[in-house]
Design an enzyme around this catalytic site. Structure first.
Site, PDB file in Angstrom:
ATOM      1  N   ARG A 109       2.611   6.235  10.781  1.00  0.00           N
ATOM      2  CA  ARG A 109       2.788   5.214   9.738  1.00  0.00           C
ATOM      3  C   ARG A 109       2.683   3.869  10.435  1.00  0.00           C
ATOM      4  O   ARG A 109       3.466   3.558  11.345  1.00  0.00           O
ATOM      5  CB  ARG A 109       4.150   5.370   9.045  1.00  0.00           C
ATOM      6  CG  ARG A 109       4.500   4.154   8.201  1.00  0.00           C
ATOM      7  CD  ARG A 109       5.670   4.376   7.285  1.00  0.00           C
ATOM      8  NE  ARG A 109       5.295   5.254   6.181  1.00  0.00           N
ATOM      9  CZ  ARG A 109       6.012   5.386   5.061  1.00  0.00           C
ATOM     10  NH1 ARG A 109       7.133   4.717   4.907  1.00  0.00           N
ATOM     11  NH2 ARG A 109       5.608   6.208   4.110  1.00  0.00           N
ATOM     12  N   GLN A 139       0.891  10.803  -0.077  1.00  0.00           N
ATOM     13  CA  GLN A 139       1.612  10.517  -1.314  1.00  0.00           C
ATOM     14  C   GLN A 139       0.816  11.000  -2.534  1.00  0.00           C
ATOM     15  O   GLN A 139       1.350  11.670  -3.420  1.00  0.00           O
ATOM     16  CB  GLN A 139       1.855   9.002  -1.430  1.00  0.00           C
ATOM     17  CG  GLN A 139       2.614   8.616  -2.673  1.00  0.00           C
ATOM     18  CD  GLN A 139       4.051   9.092  -2.635  1.00  0.00           C
ATOM     19  OE1 GLN A 139       4.770   8.829  -1.695  1.00  0.00           O
ATOM     20  NE2 GLN A 139       4.481   9.808  -3.664  1.00  0.00           N
ATOM     21  N   ASP A 225       4.269   0.802  -8.419  1.00  0.00           N
ATOM     22  CA  ASP A 225       4.864   0.746  -7.076  1.00  0.00           C
ATOM     23  C   ASP A 225       5.537  -0.620  -6.935  1.00  0.00           C
ATOM     24  O   ASP A 225       5.372  -1.495  -7.795  1.00  0.00           O
ATOM     25  CB  ASP A 225       3.742   0.946  -6.031  1.00  0.00           C
ATOM     26  CG  ASP A 225       4.247   1.134  -4.609  1.00  0.00           C
ATOM     27  OD1 ASP A 225       5.476   1.258  -4.410  1.00  0.00           O
ATOM     28  OD2 ASP A 225       3.409   1.149  -3.691  1.00  0.00           O
ATOM     29  N   CYS A 265       6.032   6.370  -6.228  1.00  0.00           N
ATOM     30  CA  CYS A 265       6.151   6.953  -4.881  1.00  0.00           C
ATOM     31  C   CYS A 265       7.540   6.794  -4.295  1.00  0.00           C
ATOM     32  O   CYS A 265       7.929   7.557  -3.417  1.00  0.00           O
ATOM     33  CB  CYS A 265       5.095   6.350  -3.962  1.00  0.00           C
ATOM     34  SG  CYS A 265       5.289   4.567  -3.711  1.00  0.00           S
ATOM     35  N   ARG A 293       6.383  16.095  -1.727  1.00  0.00           N
ATOM     36  CA  ARG A 293       5.870  15.627  -0.426  1.00  0.00           C
ATOM     37  C   ARG A 293       6.055  16.736   0.609  1.00  0.00           C
ATOM     38  O   ARG A 293       5.196  16.996   1.444  1.00  0.00           O
ATOM     39  CB  ARG A 293       6.640  14.365   0.023  1.00  0.00           C
ATOM     40  CG  ARG A 293       6.442  13.127  -0.841  1.00  0.00           C
ATOM     41  CD  ARG A 293       5.058  12.519  -0.678  1.00  0.00           C
ATOM     42  NE  ARG A 293       4.735  12.200   0.702  1.00  0.00           N
ATOM     43  CZ  ARG A 293       5.126  11.088   1.342  1.00  0.00           C
ATOM     44  NH1 ARG A 293       5.825  10.175   0.702  1.00  0.00           N
ATOM     45  NH2 ARG A 293       4.801  10.879   2.608  1.00  0.00           N
TER      46      ARG A 293
HETATM   47  N1  NVA Z   1       3.277   0.293  -1.220  1.00  0.00           N
HETATM   48  C1  NVA Z   1       4.514   0.626  -0.544  1.00  0.00           C
HETATM   49  C2  NVA Z   1       4.689   2.104  -0.490  1.00  0.00           C
HETATM   50  C3  NVA Z   1       5.955   2.573   0.171  1.00  0.00           C
HETATM   51  C4  NVA Z   1       6.060   4.057   0.241  1.00  0.00           C
HETATM   52  C5  NVA Z   1       4.528   0.009   0.847  1.00  0.00           C
HETATM   53  O1  NVA Z   1       3.487   0.058   1.521  1.00  0.00           O
HETATM   54  O2  NVA Z   1       5.548  -0.542   1.242  1.00  0.00           O
HETATM   55  N1   CP Z   2       7.014   7.267  -0.713  1.00  0.00           N
HETATM   56  C1   CP Z   2       7.239   7.112   0.604  1.00  0.00           C
HETATM   57  O1   CP Z   2       6.323   7.201   1.441  1.00  0.00           O
HETATM   58  O2   CP Z   2       8.544   6.900   0.934  1.00  0.00           O
HETATM   59  P1   CP Z   2       9.123   6.454   2.348  1.00  0.00           P
HETATM   60  O3   CP Z   2       8.701   5.054   2.593  1.00  0.00           O
HETATM   61  O4   CP Z   2      10.612   6.612   2.198  1.00  0.00           O
HETATM   62  O5   CP Z   2       8.570   7.384   3.408  1.00  0.00           O
END
Ligand code: NVA
Ligand code: CP
Length: 311
Positions: A109, A139, A225, A265, A293
């Site tokens: 990530r 997701q 979101d 999400c 998930r």
């Molecule tokens: N669009 C959000 C999704 C978090 C799971 C982000 O990137 O922070």
């Molecule tokens: N939806 C999602 O990816 O959640 P987290 O940021 O908690 O991993």
């Protein structure tokens, strides 16, 4: 010199897999979920190690990957930028060479998509995108699995995306091309989708709607979101003003219809992108979505490491 192996498959964006592969993965997710619910031990990944690299915060992604690999008999190692050399400027390429010599699978990530691409280009083992600024493929795989479980095939259906044209939105747009459904997108002026950033190849699977009510009318899935994604915190105040009319509420769910489901999400901000009435209401499937998930990513990890299995 890179020691990457050219035949290794990675999962960096939704379109890395074909429609046919998704059909297999959704079937497989269902089977793996049923085993889990029945407390059946299923350990195809004994002695396999997943390395999870987090440069941004996470609850669901960490939990589902870590629990998932352990439930498949393997183990997970968690790294973050703060207390590894990743945060001290070691090149992504060098990190990839080293990490992939000590593990069987890597999940990352991070910020720019180019970081996961550079990592994969120098990795001996499969790399999974656990969210970048541009995409969040794991997701949407879980989201579509959730829809299929409750409403059947997604082909030909309509998804209404209300809000920011962010990583999750881009991934819905890619998924629509791969799996042949439609996305109505409604974003505030200045926050519209950029088809080239979404990595789209055609033009036929999305429709832009200035008015969010127009986007939700007749939709099978209404989804949204946060207004401010991770990495964009400096814009928060401005976004609170700009997105004020892009809040999913009960009137929008009524316009979608009684059969429409609401997905998010998570994490969610009640009173901002969605009202409490909707996210905590009868059309919301967000807890199934979060749980899925786990099941979908177990299918993904099994597929990347073992290919198709018959049982
Ligand atoms: N669009 C959000 C999704 C978090 C799971 C982000 O990137 O922070
Ligand atoms: N939806 C999602 O990816 O959640 P987290 O940021 O908690 O991993």
């Amino acid at each position: 010199m890179s020691n990457a192996k050219p035949d290794v498959r990675h999962y960096l964006q939704f379109k890395d897999f074909t429609r046919e592969e998704y059909a297999y993965l959704f079937d497989r997710s269902r089977w793996i979920k049923a085993q889990f619910k029945a407390y059946q031990r299923y350990w195809p990944l004994v002695d396999r190690t997943l390395v999870m690299i987090f440069e941004k915060a996470s609850t669901r992604t960490r939990l589902s990957f870590e629990a998932g690999i352990q439930q498949l008999g393997g183990m997970a190692i968690y790294l973050n930028t703060r207390d590894s050399q990743l945060g001290r400027g070691e090149p992504v390429e060098d990190s990839a060479q080293v990490i992939s010599r000590m593990s069987d699978l890597v999940m990352i990530r991070t910020f720019e998509q180019t970081i996961v691409e550079r990592f994969a280009a120098h990795s001996r083992v499969p790399v999974i995108n656990g969210l970048t600024n541009e995409y969040h493929p794991c997701q949407i795989m879980a989201d579509i699995f959730t829809f299929i479980e409750h409403r059947g095939p997604i082909q030909g259906r309509t998804v209404a995306w209300i809000g920011d044209s962010n990583n999750v939105c881009n991934t819905w747009l890619q998924a629509a091309e791969v799996l042949d459904f439609n996305v109505n997108v409604s974003s505030p002026p200045g926050y519209e989708i950029k088809p080239e950033q979404a990595g789209l190849s055609g033009v036929g699977h999305f429709r832009l709607c200035a008015d969010p009510m127009e986007a939700v009318r007749g939709a099978d899935i209404v989804t949204t979101d946060v207004w401010t994604s991770m990495g964009f915190e400096a814009e928060n105040e401005e976004r609170m003003r700009d997105f004020a009319d892009w809040k999913v509420d009960a009137e929008m769910m009524r316009a979608a219809g009684a059969d429409a489901i609401f997905l998010h999400c998570l994490p969610a901000h009640r009173g901002e992108e969605v009202t409490a009435e909707v996210i905590d209401g009868p059309q919301s499937f967000v807890w199934d979505e979060a749980e899925n998930r786990l099941h979908a990513q177990k299918a993904l990890m099994e597929y990347l490491l073992l290919g198709r299995v018959s049982q």
